[in-house]
Design a protein around this motif. Sequence first.
Motif, mmCIF file in Angstrom:
data_model
loop_
_atom_site.group_PDB
_atom_site.id
_atom_site.type_symbol
_atom_site.label_atom_id
_atom_site.label_comp_id
_atom_site.label_asym_id
_atom_site.label_seq_id
_atom_site.Cartn_x
_atom_site.Cartn_y
_atom_site.Cartn_z
ATOM 1 N N ASN A 35 13.187 -45.839 -11.055
ATOM 2 C CA ASN A 35 12.316 -44.965 -11.845
ATOM 3 C C ASN A 35 11.694 -43.790 -10.999
ATOM 4 O OD1 ASN A 35 11.954 -47.006 -13.771
ATOM 5 N ND2 ASN A 35 10.389 -48.157 -12.777
ATOM 6 N N GLU A 36 12.290 -43.632 -9.794
ATOM 7 C CA GLU A 36 12.026 -42.295 -9.192
ATOM 8 C C GLU A 36 12.850 -41.326 -9.363
ATOM 9 O OE1 GLU A 36 12.260 -43.730 -5.091
ATOM 10 O OE2 GLU A 36 10.816 -45.134 -5.418
ATOM 11 N N PRO A 37 12.416 -40.152 -9.416
ATOM 12 C CA PRO A 37 13.546 -38.975 -9.611
ATOM 13 C C PRO A 37 14.598 -38.979 -8.437
ATOM 14 C CG PRO A 37 11.264 -37.973 -8.697
ATOM 15 C CD PRO A 37 11.021 -39.419 -9.126
ATOM 16 N N PHE A 38 15.610 -38.527 -8.731
ATOM 17 C CA PHE A 38 16.744 -38.310 -8.049
ATOM 18 C C PHE A 38 16.562 -37.335 -6.787
ATOM 19 C CE2 PHE A 38 21.065 -37.002 -6.200
ATOM 20 C CZ PHE A 38 21.680 -38.317 -6.387
ATOM 21 N N PRO A 39 16.809 -37.673 -5.716
ATOM 22 C CA PRO A 39 16.256 -36.959 -4.359
ATOM 23 C C PRO A 39 17.151 -35.512 -4.397
ATOM 24 C CG PRO A 39 17.356 -38.904 -3.729
ATOM 25 C CD PRO A 39 17.028 -38.986 -5.133
ATOM 26 N N ASN A 40 16.553 -34.685 -4.099
ATOM 27 C CA ASN A 40 17.073 -33.473 -3.809
ATOM 28 C C ASN A 40 16.675 -32.533 -2.717
ATOM 29 O OD1 ASN A 40 18.449 -31.205 -4.324
ATOM 30 N ND2 ASN A 40 17.536 -30.015 -5.995
ATOM 31 N N LEU A 41 17.173 -33.060 -1.745
ATOM 32 C CA LEU A 41 16.500 -32.399 -0.278
ATOM 33 C C LEU A 41 17.113 -31.156 0.196
ATOM 34 C CD1 LEU A 41 16.722 -35.980 1.659
ATOM 35 C CD2 LEU A 41 14.890 -34.732 0.410
ATOM 36 N N ASN A 42 17.858 -30.658 -0.629
ATOM 37 C CA ASN A 42 18.643 -29.373 0.028
ATOM 38 C C ASN A 42 18.336 -28.047 -1.109
ATOM 39 O OD1 ASN A 42 19.705 -30.579 2.159
ATOM 40 N ND2 ASN A 42 21.796 -31.312 0.976
ATOM 41 N N ASP A 43 17.094 -28.083 -1.689
ATOM 42 C CA ASP A 43 16.920 -27.057 -2.382
ATOM 43 C C ASP A 43 16.353 -25.941 -1.488
ATOM 44 O OD1 ASP A 43 14.124 -28.179 -1.886
ATOM 45 O OD2 ASP A 43 13.696 -27.918 -3.969
ATOM 46 N N ARG A 44 16.097 -24.748 -2.254
ATOM 47 C CA ARG A 44 15.880 -23.416 -1.439
ATOM 48 C C ARG A 44 14.418 -23.619 -0.790
ATOM 49 N NH1 ARG A 44 17.521 -18.016 -1.745
ATOM 50 N NH2 ARG A 44 19.257 -18.565 -2.998
ATOM 51 N N GLU A 45 13.435 -24.081 -1.570
ATOM 52 C CA GLU A 45 12.034 -24.148 -1.157
ATOM 53 C C GLU A 45 12.074 -24.964 0.014
ATOM 54 O OE1 GLU A 45 9.577 -21.977 -1.759
ATOM 55 O OE2 GLU A 45 11.121 -21.236 -3.090
ATOM 56 N N THR A 46 12.707 -26.296 -0.184
ATOM 57 C CA THR A 46 12.416 -26.950 1.107
ATOM 58 C C THR A 46 13.475 -26.589 2.516
ATOM 59 O OG1 THR A 46 12.723 -28.807 -0.354
ATOM 60 C CG2 THR A 46 13.086 -29.365 1.791
ATOM 61 N N ILE A 47 14.342 -25.895 2.094
ATOM 62 C CA ILE A 47 14.987 -25.263 3.339
ATOM 63 C C ILE A 47 14.130 -23.984 4.135
ATOM 64 C CG2 ILE A 47 16.781 -23.983 4.163
ATOM 65 C CD1 ILE A 47 17.592 -26.919 3.684
ATOM 66 N N LYS A 48 13.635 -23.361 3.208
ATOM 67 C CA LYS A 48 12.457 -22.353 3.671
ATOM 68 C C LYS A 48 11.354 -22.903 4.492
ATOM 69 C CE LYS A 48 13.368 -18.489 0.289
ATOM 70 N NZ LYS A 48 12.621 -17.743 -0.828
ATOM 71 N N LYS A 49 10.826 -23.769 3.761
ATOM 72 C CA LYS A 49 9.707 -24.623 4.518
ATOM 73 C C LYS A 49 10.111 -24.964 5.822
ATOM 74 C CE LYS A 49 6.252 -28.033 4.151
ATOM 75 N NZ LYS A 49 6.274 -28.662 5.556
ATOM 76 N N ILE A 50 11.241 -25.754 6.026
ATOM 77 C CA ILE A 50 11.480 -26.396 7.241
ATOM 78 C C ILE A 50 12.117 -25.198 8.086
ATOM 79 C CG2 ILE A 50 13.649 -27.232 8.323
ATOM 80 C CD1 ILE A 50 14.225 -29.051 6.292
ATOM 81 N N ILE A 51 12.618 -24.085 7.721
ATOM 82 C CA ILE A 51 12.833 -22.753 8.515
ATOM 83 C C ILE A 51 11.222 -22.291 9.231
ATOM 84 C CG2 ILE A 51 13.584 -20.437 8.841
ATOM 85 C CD1 ILE A 51 15.883 -21.561 6.986
ATOM 86 N N ARG A 52 10.327 -22.194 8.129
ATOM 87 C CA ARG A 52 8.967 -21.579 8.466
ATOM 88 C C ARG A 52 8.346 -22.639 9.640
ATOM 89 N NH1 ARG A 52 8.196 -20.454 2.936
ATOM 90 N NH2 ARG A 52 7.234 -22.471 2.755
ATOM 91 N N ASP A 53 8.460 -23.860 9.629
ATOM 92 C CA ASP A 53 8.008 -24.751 10.413
ATOM 93 C C ASP A 53 8.640 -24.636 11.702
ATOM 94 O OD1 ASP A 53 6.254 -25.751 8.625
ATOM 95 O OD2 ASP A 53 7.459 -27.509 8.006
ATOM 96 N N ILE A 54 9.953 -24.381 11.874
ATOM 97 C CA ILE A 54 10.609 -24.481 13.012
ATOM 98 C C ILE A 54 10.150 -23.086 13.579
ATOM 99 C CG2 ILE A 54 12.941 -23.770 14.060
ATOM 100 C CD1 ILE A 54 14.222 -25.811 12.067
ATOM 101 N N ILE A 55 9.898 -21.909 13.266
ATOM 102 C CA ILE A 55 9.772 -20.521 13.576
ATOM 103 C C ILE A 55 8.157 -20.822 14.267
ATOM 104 C CG2 ILE A 55 9.054 -18.350 13.029
ATOM 105 C CD1 ILE A 55 11.454 -18.197 11.144
ATOM 106 N N LYS A 56 7.166 -21.435 13.490
ATOM 107 C CA LYS A 56 5.850 -21.355 13.730
ATOM 108 C C LYS A 56 6.026 -22.432 15.054
ATOM 109 C CE LYS A 56 3.507 -23.859 10.799
ATOM 110 N NZ LYS A 56 2.406 -24.175 9.868
ATOM 111 N N GLY A 57 6.723 -23.410 15.039
ATOM 112 C CA GLY A 57 6.834 -24.142 16.263
ATOM 113 C C GLY A 57 7.321 -23.702 17.467
#
Length: 81
Positions: A35-57
């Motif tokens: 019943n859960e939506p299909f996971p989409n972990l490689n979308d643009r917003e997720t990658i941007k958030k990961i990069i922002r978190d890495i830069i902040k760290g």
Amino acid sequence: MSTRLRRPCRRKSCWCSRSEGWGPLCHFLDVAQPNEPFPNLNDRETIKKIIRDIIKGSYIMLGLTVAAITAVIAALWWWLG
């Protein structure tokens, strides 16, 4: 001289894209669709958030390193001075 037995390949393969969702994959595996939506972990917003978190760290680690070096220099200056 050796001989090999040749058997037909009985493996199936499933080619489906993420845009198709759970349907083709669950049909291939012969399981019920979740019943859960299909996971989409490689979308643009997720990658941007990961990069922002890495830069902040990285900036936090840089700041802590500079603060530690400054504290060591200040302590040596006070102790030796």
